[in-house]
Enzyme design. Structure first.
Site, PDB file in Angstrom:
ATOM      1  N   ARG A   7     -37.399-120.141  61.739  1.00  0.00           N
ATOM      2  CA  ARG A   7     -38.216-119.688  60.622  1.00  0.00           C
ATOM      3  C   ARG A   7     -39.678-120.059  60.861  1.00  0.00           C
ATOM      4  O   ARG A   7     -39.972-121.027  61.568  1.00  0.00           O
ATOM      5  CB  ARG A   7     -37.731-120.317  59.313  1.00  0.00           C
ATOM      6  CG  ARG A   7     -36.257-120.053  58.982  1.00  0.00           C
ATOM      7  CD  ARG A   7     -35.846-120.827  57.751  1.00  0.00           C
ATOM      8  NE  ARG A   7     -34.450-120.583  57.378  1.00  0.00           N
ATOM      9  CZ  ARG A   7     -33.413-121.331  57.770  1.00  0.00           C
ATOM     10  NH1 ARG A   7     -33.613-122.374  58.566  1.00  0.00           N
ATOM     11  NH2 ARG A   7     -32.187-121.031  57.379  1.00  0.00           N
TER      12      ARG A   7
ATOM     13  N   LYS B 282     -33.915-126.186  56.616  1.00  0.00           N
ATOM     14  CA  LYS B 282     -33.767-126.323  55.176  1.00  0.00           C
ATOM     15  C   LYS B 282     -32.883-127.526  54.849  1.00  0.00           C
ATOM     16  O   LYS B 282     -31.923-127.814  55.550  1.00  0.00           O
ATOM     17  CB  LYS B 282     -33.145-125.054  54.584  1.00  0.00           C
ATOM     18  CG  LYS B 282     -34.085-123.853  54.604  1.00  0.00           C
ATOM     19  CD  LYS B 282     -33.468-122.669  53.897  1.00  0.00           C
ATOM     20  CE  LYS B 282     -34.444-121.500  53.816  1.00  0.00           C
ATOM     21  NZ  LYS B 282     -33.849-120.342  53.114  1.00  0.00           N
TER      22      LYS B 282
ATOM     23  N   HIS C  25     -40.315-113.113  60.129  1.00  0.00           N
ATOM     24  CA  HIS C  25     -38.888-112.958  59.876  1.00  0.00           C
ATOM     25  C   HIS C  25     -38.320-111.770  60.646  1.00  0.00           C
ATOM     26  O   HIS C  25     -37.130-111.738  60.953  1.00  0.00           O
ATOM     27  CB  HIS C  25     -38.619-112.808  58.379  1.00  0.00           C
ATOM     28  CG  HIS C  25     -37.485-113.657  57.896  1.00  0.00           C
ATOM     29  ND1 HIS C  25     -37.507-115.032  57.953  1.00  0.00           N
ATOM     30  CD2 HIS C  25     -36.266-113.330  57.388  1.00  0.00           C
ATOM     31  CE1 HIS C  25     -36.370-115.512  57.473  1.00  0.00           C
ATOM     32  NE2 HIS C  25     -35.597-114.501  57.138  1.00  0.00           N
TER      33      HIS C  25
ATOM     34  N   ARG D 296     -37.146-113.185  63.756  1.00  0.00           N
ATOM     35  CA  ARG D 296     -35.908-113.928  63.526  1.00  0.00           C
ATOM     36  C   ARG D 296     -34.715-112.960  63.467  1.00  0.00           C
ATOM     37  O   ARG D 296     -33.685-113.196  64.095  1.00  0.00           O
ATOM     38  CB  ARG D 296     -36.023-114.718  62.218  1.00  0.00           C
ATOM     39  CG  ARG D 296     -34.793-115.533  61.828  1.00  0.00           C
ATOM     40  CD  ARG D 296     -35.174-116.428  60.647  1.00  0.00           C
ATOM     41  NE  ARG D 296     -34.030-117.014  59.960  1.00  0.00           N
ATOM     42  CZ  ARG D 296     -33.416-118.133  60.342  1.00  0.00           C
ATOM     43  NH1 ARG D 296     -33.797-118.757  61.446  1.00  0.00           N
ATOM     44  NH2 ARG D 296     -32.409-118.613  59.635  1.00  0.00           N
TER      45      ARG D 296
ATOM     46  N   HIS E 198     -28.163-121.328  59.522  1.00  0.00           N
ATOM     47  CA  HIS E 198     -27.599-120.783  58.290  1.00  0.00           C
ATOM     48  C   HIS E 198     -26.521-121.713  57.749  1.00  0.00           C
ATOM     49  O   HIS E 198     -25.634-122.145  58.491  1.00  0.00           O
ATOM     50  CB  HIS E 198     -26.969-119.406  58.532  1.00  0.00           C
ATOM     51  CG  HIS E 198     -27.967-118.307  58.699  1.00  0.00           C
ATOM     52  ND1 HIS E 198     -27.700-117.140  59.383  1.00  0.00           N
ATOM     53  CD2 HIS E 198     -29.245-118.186  58.262  1.00  0.00           C
ATOM     54  CE1 HIS E 198     -28.757-116.359  59.357  1.00  0.00           C
ATOM     55  NE2 HIS E 198     -29.709-116.970  58.685  1.00  0.00           N
TER      56      HIS E 198
ATOM     57  N   TYR F 228     -26.232-109.616  60.274  1.00  0.00           N
ATOM     58  CA  TYR F 228     -26.744-109.090  61.540  1.00  0.00           C
ATOM     59  C   TYR F 228     -25.709-108.258  62.275  1.00  0.00           C
ATOM     60  O   TYR F 228     -26.064-107.406  63.094  1.00  0.00           O
ATOM     61  CB  TYR F 228     -27.226-110.244  62.420  1.00  0.00           C
ATOM     62  CG  TYR F 228     -28.344-111.025  61.782  1.00  0.00           C
ATOM     63  CD1 TYR F 228     -29.618-110.491  61.682  1.00  0.00           C
ATOM     64  CD2 TYR F 228     -28.117-112.284  61.243  1.00  0.00           C
ATOM     65  CE1 TYR F 228     -30.648-111.194  61.073  1.00  0.00           C
ATOM     66  CE2 TYR F 228     -29.136-112.993  60.628  1.00  0.00           C
ATOM     67  CZ  TYR F 228     -30.391-112.442  60.551  1.00  0.00           C
ATOM     68  OH  TYR F 228     -31.392-113.135  59.940  1.00  0.00           O
TER      69      TYR F 228
END
Length: 298
Positions: free
Chosen positions: A150, A174, A244, A247, A270, A279
C-alpha cells in the site's frame, strides 16, 4: 455525547492499534451520526435508538453518498454502539438491527504486463541523467509494482527495512502487523541506484526514511500518488490511476503467473482471503476476453 466518542477513538488508537487515518474516518462518520441523532432529539448516547440510526443513513443516502460509503458508515456506527454497550454507556445496543447496503464490487483497474513494463521503462529513461528525484520515482514505481504494498506502507518504510541481499522489504501494515515481502531484480537495481543518490536530498530532518521528498523530508502519500499518477497518465492507453492500481496489478499478475491465493494474501497483507479473491475475478475476465477474441466459435 462527546465523552464516549472520544473514549472510543482512544480505544481504537491505543487498544486496537488502528492507523491515524482509520481513526479520523471513524471520527468523521460518528460525528455525523451523533449530530443527526441530536437533531432528532437525542440528549445523550442512551437516548439514541434504531429509528434515529436509520434516519441518519436515509439522509446520507438522499445526499448522494455511494453504497460503499453508506456501508462503511453503518459499520462504524455498529462498532461504536457495540463498544458503548460493553462499556456501559448504553443499556442495549440499538444498532444490532441496523442494515446497510451491500458494497458494490467493482473490478479493480489493472495494467496489462506490457503496460507495466512500459511504465517502469519510461520512468527509467527519464531518470537516465541521474537526477535524484527521477531516480527516486523509478524506485517508487518498481517497488510498488514488485511488492503490491500500500502507498501508506511504502512511505512508512525506513532505509534499514530493505534487505538488498535477500531482496526483501519489512513492511508494517494495517493493525501494526509486520510482514516480509520479496521483490525482484529490477526493483533491487532501482533501489541500489536510489541509495546511490539519496544523500543528495538528505537534510537534518530526513531521519531514516527510505524515500525522501525534494526538501529532504519523508516522502508523503500525496507526493507518492503524484509520482504514480504522472507515470500512468504518460502511458496514454489506460484509465488506471493511483498507487492502488499498481497494487491491483501486482496481485493480478501474480495470480495470472500461477501464484496460489494464500501466498498472494500473505504478500498483500489481507486479513481476509475473501479480499484477495477479488483478483481472481479480474483474471477470469481477462481469460474471457482472450477467449472471445481468439476462439472461432466464441
Amino acid at each position: 455525547m462527546a465523552q464516549p466518542l472520544n473514549a472510543f477513538l482512544r480505544y481504537l488508537d491505543l487498544e486496537r492499534s488502528r492507523s491515524i487515518h482509520t481513526v479520523r474516518a471513524y471520527e468523521s462518520d460518528l460525528r455525523s451520526m451523533l449530530t443527526s441523532a441530536a437533531e432528532d432529539g437525542a440528549v445523550d448516547l442512551r437516548s439514541v435508538d434504531l429509528a434515529m440510526l436509520r434516519r441518519w443513513l436515509g439522509r446520507q443516502s438522499e445526499s448522494g453518498l455511494s453504497r460503499s460509503t453508506l456501508a462503511r458508515r453503518a459499520a462504524a456506527a455498529r462498532s461504536f454502539m457495540a463498544w458503548a454497550a460493553r462499556e456501559g454507556h448504553v443499556d442495549a445496543d440499538p444498532s444490532l438491527r441496523l442494515a446497510s447496503p451491500k458494497r458494490q464490487q467493482h473490478l479493480p483497474e489493472v495494467l496489462h504486463q506490457d503496460q507495466a513494463e512500459r511504465l517502469v521503462q519510461d520512468a527509467a529513461v527519464a531518470a537516465g541523467e541521474g537526477e535524484p528525484l527521477a531516480v527516486r520515482d523509478v524506485a517508487v514505481l518498481e517497488l510498488l509494482y514488485a511488492t503490491g504494498i500500500r502507498v501508506g506502507e511504502l512511505v512508512g518504510l525506513d532505509a534499514d527495512d530493505v534487505d538488498l541481499e535477500r531482496r526483501t522489504v519489512r513492511v508494517l501494515g494495517k493493525g501494526n502487523k509486520e510482514r516480509t515481502v520479496p521483490f525482484g531484480v529490477p526493483a533491487a537495481d532501482a533501489l541500489v541506484r536510489w541509495f546511490g543518490v539519496r544523500n543528495a536530498l538528505v537534510t537534518a530532518g530526513s531521519g531514516p526514511a527510505l524515500f525522501l521528498g525534494k526538501r529532504g523530508g519523508r516522502l508523503g502519500q500525496r507526493q507518492a500518488r503524484e509520482v504514480v499518477d504522472r507515470a500512468l497518465a504518460a502511458l496514454g492507453d489506460t484509465s488506471a490511476r493511483g498507487p492502488h492500481a499498481l497494487r491491483h496489478t501486482a496481485a493480478t499478475h501474480l495470480l495470472d503467473g500461477g501464484a496460489d491465493l494464500r501466498s498472494v494474501q500473505e504478500l498483500l497483507g489481507h486479513a481476509s482471503l475473501a479480499t484477495t479473491q477479488l483478483y481472481t475475478h479480474v483474471s477470469v475476465e481477462r481469460l474471457r476476453a482472450s477467449y472471445t477474441a481468439s476462439h472461432p466459435r466464441a
